[in-house]
Design a protein around this motif. Sequence first.
Motif, PDB file in Angstrom:
ATOM      1  N   VAL A  19       0.841  -1.202   0.000  1.00 19.00           N
ATOM      2  CA  VAL A  19       0.000   0.000   0.000  1.00 19.00           C
ATOM      3  C   VAL A  19       0.872   1.247   0.000  1.00 19.00           C
ATOM      4  N   GLU A  20       1.967   1.182   0.785  1.00 16.78           N
ATOM      5  CA  GLU A  20       2.864   2.330   0.841  1.00 16.78           C
ATOM      6  C   GLU A  20       3.407   2.670  -0.537  1.00 16.78           C
ATOM      7  N   TRP A  21       3.745   1.622  -1.298  1.00 16.31           N
ATOM      8  CA  TRP A  21       4.281   1.871  -2.632  1.00 16.31           C
ATOM      9  C   TRP A  21       3.257   2.537  -3.514  1.00 16.31           C
ATOM     10  N   PHE A  22       2.044   2.036  -3.428  1.00 13.71           N
ATOM     11  CA  PHE A  22       0.984   2.663  -4.211  1.00 13.71           C
ATOM     12  C   PHE A  22       0.826   4.130  -3.834  1.00 13.71           C
ATOM     13  N   PHE A  23       0.783   4.337  -2.534  1.00 15.84           N
ATOM     14  CA  PHE A  23       0.617   5.716  -2.064  1.00 15.84           C
ATOM     15  C   PHE A  23       1.766   6.588  -2.570  1.00 15.84           C
ATOM     16  N   GLY A  24       2.994   6.045  -2.448  1.00 18.28           N
ATOM     17  CA  GLY A  24       4.168   6.803  -2.890  1.00 18.28           C
ATOM     18  C   GLY A  24       4.052   7.170  -4.357  1.00 18.28           C
ATOM     19  N   TYR A  25       3.637   6.223  -5.156  1.00 15.28           N
ATOM     20  CA  TYR A  25       3.516   6.508  -6.587  1.00 15.28           C
ATOM     21  C   TYR A  25       2.475   7.589  -6.822  1.00 15.28           C
ATOM     22  N   LEU A  26       1.304   7.377  -6.241  1.00 15.51           N
ATOM     23  CA  LEU A  26       0.204   8.317  -6.503  1.00 15.51           C
ATOM     24  C   LEU A  26       0.557   9.733  -6.022  1.00 15.51           C
ATOM     25  N   ALA A  27       1.069   9.820  -4.784  1.00 19.26           N
ATOM     26  CA  ALA A  27       1.381  11.139  -4.229  1.00 19.26           C
ATOM     27  C   ALA A  27       2.457  11.813  -5.057  1.00 19.26           C
ATOM     28  N   GLY A  28       3.504  11.034  -5.401  1.00 16.51           N
ATOM     29  CA  GLY A  28       4.594  11.616  -6.197  1.00 16.51           C
ATOM     30  C   GLY A  28       4.066  12.090  -7.536  1.00 16.51           C
ATOM     31  N   ALA A  29       3.221  11.281  -8.154  1.00 18.06           N
ATOM     32  CA  ALA A  29       2.687  11.657  -9.462  1.00 18.06           C
ATOM     33  C   ALA A  29       1.837  12.921  -9.347  1.00 18.06           C
ATOM     34  N   VAL A  30       1.043  13.012  -8.284  1.00 17.17           N
ATOM     35  CA  VAL A  30       0.182  14.192  -8.119  1.00 17.17           C
ATOM     36  C   VAL A  30       1.047  15.450  -8.045  1.00 17.17           C
ATOM     37  N   ILE A  31       2.123  15.377  -7.261  1.00 19.68           N
ATOM     38  CA  ILE A  31       2.984  16.553  -7.119  1.00 19.68           C
ATOM     39  C   ILE A  31       3.628  16.904  -8.448  1.00 19.68           C
ATOM     40  N   LEU A  32       4.159  15.902  -9.090  1.00 19.13           N
ATOM     41  CA  LEU A  32       4.840  16.136 -10.364  1.00 19.13           C
ATOM     42  C   LEU A  32       3.877  16.722 -11.390  1.00 19.13           C
ATOM     43  N   LEU A  33       2.689  16.141 -11.457  1.00 19.39           N
ATOM     44  CA  LEU A  33       1.709  16.616 -12.435  1.00 19.39           C
ATOM     45  C   LEU A  33       1.271  18.049 -12.106  1.00 19.39           C
ATOM     46  N   ALA A  34       1.142  18.340 -10.828  1.00 17.35           N
ATOM     47  CA  ALA A  34       0.754  19.692 -10.430  1.00 17.35           C
ATOM     48  C   ALA A  34       1.791  20.689 -10.910  1.00 17.35           C
ATOM     49  N   ILE A  35       3.069  20.295 -10.764  1.00 13.05           N
ATOM     50  CA  ILE A  35       4.124  21.196 -11.240  1.00 13.05           C
ATOM     51  C   ILE A  35       4.016  21.363 -12.751  1.00 13.05           C
ATOM     52  N   LEU A  36       3.756  20.279 -13.439  1.00 10.45           N
ATOM     53  CA  LEU A  36       3.645  20.365 -14.896  1.00 10.45           C
ATOM     54  C   LEU A  36       2.485  21.264 -15.309  1.00 10.45           C
ATOM     55  N   VAL A  37       1.393  21.219 -14.532  1.00 11.01           N
ATOM     56  CA  VAL A  37       0.235  22.062 -14.859  1.00 11.01           C
ATOM     57  C   VAL A  37       0.651  23.521 -14.897  1.00 11.01           C
ATOM     58  N   VAL A  38       1.396  23.949 -13.880  1.00 13.38           N
ATOM     59  CA  VAL A  38       1.788  25.363 -13.851  1.00 13.38           C
ATOM     60  C   VAL A  38       2.951  25.645 -14.780  1.00 13.38           C
ATOM     61  N   ALA A  39       3.759  24.645 -15.032  1.00 13.16           N
ATOM     62  CA  ALA A  39       4.996  24.933 -15.745  1.00 13.16           C
ATOM     63  C   ALA A  39       4.836  24.879 -17.254  1.00 13.16           C
ATOM     64  N   SER A  40       3.865  24.149 -17.751  1.00 10.29           N
ATOM     65  CA  SER A  40       3.815  24.012 -19.216  1.00 10.29           C
ATOM     66  C   SER A  40       3.325  25.302 -19.847  1.00 10.29           C
ATOM     67  N   ARG A  41       3.875  25.566 -21.036  1.00  7.27           N
ATOM     68  CA  ARG A  41       3.582  26.843 -21.670  1.00  7.27           C
ATOM     69  C   ARG A  41       2.279  26.833 -22.435  1.00  7.27           C
ATOM     70  N   ASN A  42       1.916  25.663 -22.894  1.00  7.02           N
ATOM     71  CA  ASN A  42       0.702  25.568 -23.689  1.00  7.02           C
ATOM     72  C   ASN A  42      -0.489  25.312 -22.774  1.00  7.02           C
ATOM     73  N   PRO A  43      -1.482  26.194 -22.779  1.00  6.84           N
ATOM     74  CA  PRO A  43      -2.627  26.039 -21.857  1.00  6.84           C
ATOM     75  C   PRO A  43      -3.351  24.704 -22.052  1.00  6.84           C
ATOM     76  N   VAL A  44      -3.440  24.245 -23.270  1.00  3.96           N
ATOM     77  CA  VAL A  44      -4.139  22.976 -23.497  1.00  3.96           C
ATOM     78  C   VAL A  44      -3.380  21.848 -22.795  1.00  3.96           C
ATOM     79  N   HIS A  45      -2.064  21.929 -22.871  1.00  2.00           N
ATOM     80  CA  HIS A  45      -1.259  20.920 -22.183  1.00  2.00           C
ATOM     81  C   HIS A  45      -1.504  20.994 -20.679  1.00  2.00           C
ATOM     82  N   SER A  46      -1.571  22.195 -20.176  1.00  2.00           N
ATOM     83  CA  SER A  46      -1.818  22.377 -18.751  1.00  2.00           C
ATOM     84  C   SER A  46      -3.085  21.658 -18.330  1.00  2.00           C
TER      85      SER A  46
END
Lengths: 168, 473, 646
Positions: free
Chosen positions: A2-29
């Motif tokens: 379960v910890e591994w699953f949580f680690g993956y999901l939480a890490g992905a959420v953070i990474l994706l959140a950064i990508l949302v703000v960081a990408s230049r193309n709004p559609v990509h965001s």
Amino acid sequence: MVEWFFGYLAGAVILLAILVVASRNPVHSVLWMLLMFLHVAGLYLLLNAEFLAATQVIVYAGAILVLFLFVVMLLNLREEIKIRRFTGGWLFKGLTALGIIYVLRRGLEGFRVGFEGPWSIEAVGRATHTRALGQVLFTEYILPFEIASLLLLVAIVGAVFLSKKRLR
Amino acid sequence: MNEINVSMLAPLLPEVIMASAGILVLLVELVARRKETAGLLSIAAVAVAAYYVPHSFGKSFGGMFVSDGYSAFFKFIFFINLILTVLLSMRYLVIEKSNHGEYYSLVVFSTLGMMLMASAGDLIVLYLGLELMALSSYVLAGFIRHDARSSEAAVKYFLLGAFSSALLLYGITLVYGLTGTTDVSLIGAAVVEKGLSTPLFLSVVFLMAAFGFKTALAPFHMWAPDVYEGAPTSVTAFMSVGPKAAAFAAFGRVFLTGFGSLSTDWTGILVVLSILTMAVGNILAIQQDNIKRMLAYSSVAHAGYAVLGIIVGGAEGLAAMMNYLFIYGFMNLGAFAVVIMLRSEGVRGEALEDYKGLAKTHPFAAAVMLVFMFSLTGIPPTAGFIGKFYLFKAVVGAGYAWLAVVTVIFSAISAYFYLRVVMYMYMLEPEGEAVTLSLSPSLGLALLITTLVVILIGVYPSPLLSFARLAAG
Amino acid sequence: MQYYLLIPLLPLGAFLLNIMLGRRVIRRQAHWPSTLAVAGSLVVTVMVLLDVMSGRTLNEDLYVWIVSGNFKVSVGFMIDQLTAVMLVVVTSVSFLVHVYSIGYMQDDPGYYRFYAYLSLFTFSMLMLVTANNFLQLYFGWEAVGLCSYLLIGFWYEKRSASDAGKKAFIVNRFGDFGFGLGVIMVFLTFGTLDYVSVFDGAGGVAAQTINILGADVNLITLIALLLFCGAVGKSAQVPLHVWLPDAMEGPTPVSALIHAATMVTAGVFMVARLNPIFSLSPVAMDVVAVVGAVTALFAATIALVQNDIKRVIAYSTISQLGYMFIACGVGAFGAGIFHLYTHAFFKALLFLCAGSVMHAMGGEVDMQKMGGLKRYMPLTYWTMLIASLSISGIPPLAGFFSKDEILWVAFNGGGVGRAVWALGTLAAVLTAFYSFRLIYLTFHGEFRGTEEQRHHLHESPAVMTVPLAVLCVGAVAAGWIGIPPIISSVFGVEDANWFAEFLKPVVGHPEIEAPHSTEALVMGFSVAVAAVGIAVAWVFYIRNREIPAVLARRCGILYRLLFNKYYVDEIYNATVVRPAMLIARYVLVGLSDGVIIEGVVNGVPALINRFGARLRRLQSGLLQSYAAVMALGLFLLMAVVVMVLK
């Protein structure tokens, strides 16, 4: 496991959140955000909250993001321009963020879960999740629920007012 | 508790009235030709709600909602804030060409949020009240849509506000995880039982940061000057009193009821924040030549004074803080009323320069401003002196004599920029064209009320003092 | 008995009305609100007096402003016999002066301002006498000082007037500094500023001493002397008497009200009010008596040779105030207040008569340029004559009874009593002399002014002479409520000293065990010397007018000494004013311009400014950096928590 699953999901959420703000193309965001919402739904599933997970997918990923996408495409936004003034000092900001993460990690080492309420996982399972949620939401938490409705009303009024085309 | 019935709403009667009023104002706005009707309606609603506040004491919804003396006192501050703001706004919105009825509805909803915060016995209700209050203020800050400054203020306020909400939620989550409850008094019991731990203290810090944001304590005050300057002046007046007081209400209840047993640990941090706030607020206020921005920093500095009440704690400290916020509401709204009076078609009237020789051209306006500046400085016999005096008394009584000295020093520094306004008005000659005053009956009424109350409390403070003392328990 | 509040509130209302609407609206009608207000106060005062006479006194805190532990700032009123007497004196004289000023100030451009100040003064004085705590007393004390300063400098365009105002203000600072210290000492000693609590506690600390610079000083003596400093300043006693003669630059009605009848007597009132403190310290009492006696004689000698009609009366005031302090100093506070009360009538009368004379003479104050005015202004002459007889102590006028009582208690006072009595009696001779010198120079003989002045001579209008007549009644009859038994027994009344009986509950009354024959002798002696004084004045200024000039030549040194007021002003100039100016000019300015003041006044704000400018750069307007600062703050807080708790 379960910890591994949580680690993956939480890490992905953070990474994706950064990508949302960081990408230049709004559609990509918007698309990154869609992915992020799905991972959040995964987190809910991990907590045995299948109703919340389903709502998350249907409401956020299904309805809201489609609306977002419509708006972005209607507005025909071009790529964001990069202005140094707005992006400077990332080293300092990044270090601060890392510092917060580090301190949180150290500080929360001694975290012990407190008293458990009446809704243990077994109790929720017995009552089924949807039923339990509905019961609590409309009895114990009826006041916050009603306040939330007012909150939505204000949000609508504000949105309508701020986006009204005609200025009287 | 599975039974839901209407009688549970009895303690919420004032809130129910306000919620209905907010919706009613929205509807009236559609049909009324004169938007001022909506404003008058909101004042009437407040009058009715205020009448029911003392008659609706009690707990409801399993302790999620607490209507007691403490919340009642703060609700009166919010009501006064609303009434005076509406009086200030009526003519101002016309001048700013933004006379829309939604304004009054949002003011009512924001006030409702504040009321819920003051009465919140549960962190969830607290959070939702705070969001209701904040969301309305974000829109209000951007209410002058054709003014880029206003829109900028709204966006800044919204984004940073969301940031602070995240901190608040994170803190609440940690507390919930550690204690298994979001009920403030149950948290208090759990904290007593479990004692101090690092995670618990981290959650305290998160909550402190969130409340610090709303009350504009340094270093969480950064939004305040920009937002206060950019927002419509009437909204600035509204925001600098109501949301601040509401945040202090929640701050006081959560920290003294929920984390009261740890007070020896967190007061140290608050002392540092308080001194930092006073320093930043007062020192930066000196630098300003825009009166709205100056008042924004002054509002930061006053948060630094008011938080002393929480540091002192107990009924004594809370009473001193409540007292201070009540007085601050009147003097600050009064000062903003004068600023609004100087705003007329085509003239901003926000620069310090505009106050040059005001005593010669408009002796009445200058005299009124003089009263507010004296009061903000804390010169007797104005109300500001009473507020500071009892705050200092509480601080000294709690054994923080040195802190009182520091506060007095910063208070003395504040005299510099408050009295500079007086100096500009009385000692300098008017330059160029004389500013025209846009005095309307409603603004005049607001000025009359604030001036009278500031002087009245200054010379006859005991009713307010005993009210605050009673309300603090 | 709440209606007593009207007494101070009416003049306050009149003040507010005049100061706000005076210039634009009320203008030449400014006397109406003020005069009506003080008339109202007078009526209420009479009602209060009747209440007090029927035994209803009162002491209550009307409202408490702020409380902090023992420290309490409140407005409270103490209405007892002493207050009642003071209220009568203040409101009645004030009322008459208000009426008189309608004529006197008629064409003055600052008419509304004058009445506003007069009302403010009346209000402050009433607050001072009705106070029930030291702080209110102190505020009243400073407020009457402020009004006095404003009114002395009323014609501020005139250099001498504004200088005199400043002088009064600065000289009073010296006294008030001591007074303020005294009040602080009272608070430190008793932990309260309430009269009653302090008086109750005074007995308990009577024996306490305090070490100052190695010497043990009795605490009560120290407090009493510090408080007395204030009285010395306010009541113009030696050595702080210098401001009062200069204060004559103000309008004459002001001199009559403030600088004769009421404000200057505040010192006497204060000593009498605080008699429980003073009585506990024999040393302080002796100081009070000696200062009073020295002042009485000292001022009387100066008055002998002055030519300015108002200054003669001013020195006479100083001298008479000395008598009041003599009485207080020998423990006969009631006698002091009695003299204060009779003095208010005949001295106000003297001033108003002088004002009437000046009015007729076109503002002339030099008596050497007057003479023979009796023919032109008979009413002024007769009233002034009666006032002069009264002040000289000729029976059965008011001054006789009060002065006689003072001299009698001093005679039996023990300790410094006899010496004080001797000084007082000597001063009585001089009083009679200079009072009649004034009468003879002004009203008798030939007119010595210019033709134009003679042409202009006229009796004053009724609005001015009626107050003269009313005051004249007071100057004659005010003393008849305090007739000593030795005289009243002649008329078959055993005890007719009602005044002393009335005040006895508040200030006590010294019991004198002395044979009636002695009392008769002392009384006869003082009347006789007064008669001698008048006779000598007659010889000097009517019979043989060369004598003064011859004497002045013969005793040149003495004459010049007196004429120049013992050079006190010059001495102060050389020892206090000049050095202070020098220090200010060279030391302070020299030091401060470069270092201290520059450093503190400009340096600190500059420092703050520089620091602020740096801080300000953080406020860039950039959302991102705001969030970063918040995050950094959060991080630091968290780091501290984690580090401390680990």
